[in-house]
Design a protein around this motif. Structure first.
Motif, PDB file in Angstrom:
ATOM      1  N   ASN A  78      14.587  53.962  83.491  1.00  0.00           N
ATOM      2  CA  ASN A  78      15.143  53.910  82.129  1.00  0.00           C
ATOM      3  C   ASN A  78      16.633  54.224  82.131  1.00  0.00           C
ATOM      4  OD1 ASN A  78      12.690  53.253  80.977  1.00  0.00           O
ATOM      5  ND2 ASN A  78      12.171  55.358  80.431  1.00  0.00           N
ATOM      6  N   PHE A  79      16.997  55.275  82.874  1.00  0.00           N
ATOM      7  CA  PHE A  79      18.425  55.621  82.936  1.00  0.00           C
ATOM      8  C   PHE A  79      19.246  54.497  83.562  1.00  0.00           C
ATOM      9  CE2 PHE A  79      17.285  60.254  82.538  1.00  0.00           C
ATOM     10  CZ  PHE A  79      18.053  60.494  81.401  1.00  0.00           C
ATOM     11  N   GLU A  80      18.714  53.906  84.640  1.00  0.00           N
ATOM     12  CA  GLU A  80      19.444  52.810  85.286  1.00  0.00           C
ATOM     13  C   GLU A  80      19.651  51.651  84.309  1.00  0.00           C
ATOM     14  OE1 GLU A  80      17.312  51.825  88.852  1.00  0.00           O
ATOM     15  OE2 GLU A  80      17.936  53.666  89.863  1.00  0.00           O
ATOM     16  N   THR A 106      23.215  50.416  82.803  1.00  0.00           N
ATOM     17  CA  THR A 106      23.598  49.009  82.973  1.00  0.00           C
ATOM     18  C   THR A 106      24.004  48.427  81.620  1.00  0.00           C
ATOM     19  OG1 THR A 106      22.102  48.749  84.855  1.00  0.00           O
ATOM     20  CG2 THR A 106      22.803  46.732  83.744  1.00  0.00           C
ATOM     21  N   ARG A 107      23.205  48.709  80.597  1.00  0.00           N
ATOM     22  CA  ARG A 107      23.537  48.234  79.245  1.00  0.00           C
ATOM     23  C   ARG A 107      24.834  48.867  78.740  1.00  0.00           C
ATOM     24  NH1 ARG A 107      17.862  47.613  75.952  1.00  0.00           N
ATOM     25  NH2 ARG A 107      16.908  46.219  77.461  1.00  0.00           N
ATOM     26  N   ALA A 130      28.041  46.938  77.510  1.00  0.00           N
ATOM     27  CA  ALA A 130      28.616  47.186  76.180  1.00  0.00           C
ATOM     28  C   ALA A 130      30.080  47.616  76.293  1.00  0.00           C
ATOM     29  CB  ALA A 130      27.800  48.250  75.440  1.00  0.00           C
ATOM     30  N   LEU A 131      30.395  48.406  77.314  1.00  0.00           N
ATOM     31  CA  LEU A 131      31.791  48.828  77.505  1.00  0.00           C
ATOM     32  C   LEU A 131      32.679  47.625  77.839  1.00  0.00           C
ATOM     33  CD1 LEU A 131      31.284  52.149  79.496  1.00  0.00           C
ATOM     34  CD2 LEU A 131      32.245  51.928  77.193  1.00  0.00           C
ATOM     35  N   ASN A 183      27.155  53.133  71.126  1.00  0.00           N
ATOM     36  CA  ASN A 183      26.606  54.257  70.384  1.00  0.00           C
ATOM     37  C   ASN A 183      25.090  54.342  70.564  1.00  0.00           C
ATOM     38  OD1 ASN A 183      26.439  56.427  68.613  1.00  0.00           O
ATOM     39  ND2 ASN A 183      26.278  55.120  66.821  1.00  0.00           N
ATOM     40  N   LEU A 184      24.390  53.208  70.422  1.00  0.00           N
ATOM     41  CA  LEU A 184      22.935  53.190  70.565  1.00  0.00           C
ATOM     42  C   LEU A 184      22.495  53.563  71.985  1.00  0.00           C
ATOM     43  CD1 LEU A 184      22.038  49.978  68.519  1.00  0.00           C
ATOM     44  CD2 LEU A 184      21.520  52.347  67.901  1.00  0.00           C
ATOM     45  N   VAL A 185      23.183  53.027  72.970  1.00  0.00           N
ATOM     46  CA  VAL A 185      22.813  53.305  74.368  1.00  0.00           C
ATOM     47  C   VAL A 185      23.046  54.777  74.699  1.00  0.00           C
ATOM     48  CG1 VAL A 185      23.395  52.804  76.763  1.00  0.00           C
ATOM     49  CG2 VAL A 185      23.174  50.927  75.140  1.00  0.00           C
ATOM     50  N   VAL A 186      24.183  55.315  74.289  1.00  0.00           N
ATOM     51  CA  VAL A 186      24.474  56.725  74.560  1.00  0.00           C
ATOM     52  C   VAL A 186      23.440  57.611  73.868  1.00  0.00           C
ATOM     53  CG1 VAL A 186      26.123  58.600  74.167  1.00  0.00           C
ATOM     54  CG2 VAL A 186      26.918  56.398  75.046  1.00  0.00           C
TER      55      VAL A 186
END
Length: 143
Positions: free
Chosen positions: A85-87, A91-92, A96-97, A106-109
């Motif tokens: 999940n963290f990987e 990656t997302r 996004a960056l 924001n959602l990923v963080v």
């Protein structure tokens, strides 16, 4: 010259003074026999208790090792899942960056923080109850 005759003096015991009767001797023998029997019986009981404790110890160690194996497998699965999940989230985040997508960042963080805040054991319930169960000698564990 012949030797003068010697006289032997003996102390006569009064009746009952330091004289052990056959009945007293028999009672003493019975006490020895009874004490020996009791000692053997206690030894057998304690030997049986030790054997039961050894069996209990062996059984409990086997149960602990089985539970340890299950818990190790659980942690390996949970942390592998968390790692995956963290990987995926990182990656997302990288994507996004690169795209400069603030909403996705924001959602990923938030997702990374939520996963980081939760413990794999939190889903199992109240750990205090597990401690109580460990302290309860009548607790039956089933695997």
């Amino acid at each position: 010259m012949p030797e003068p005759a010697r006289t032997h003096a003996a102390k006569l015991a009064r009746p009952g003074a330091n004289v052990i009767t056959p009945l007293q001797g028999f009672d003493a023998l019975n006490q020895i026999v009874n004490a020996t029997r009791e000692c053997i019986a206690v030894h057998q009981v304690e030997k049986t208790k030790r054997a039961r404790l050894e069996v209990y110890e062996t059984t409990e160690i086997a149960r602990i090792k089985a539970a340890e194996s299950v818990l190790r497998d659980y942690f390996a699965q949970i942390f592998a899942e968390r790692r995956a999940n963290f990987e995926e989230l990182f990656t997302r985040l990288d994507t996004a960056l690169e795209a400069q997508d603030g909403e996705t960042i924001n959602l990923v963080v938030r997702g990374i923080v939520d996963i980081a805040k939760s413990s794999p054991l939190a889903d199992l319930g109240d750990l205090g109850k597990i401690r109580e169960a460990l302290d309860d000698p009548n607790q039956v564990w089933e695997f």
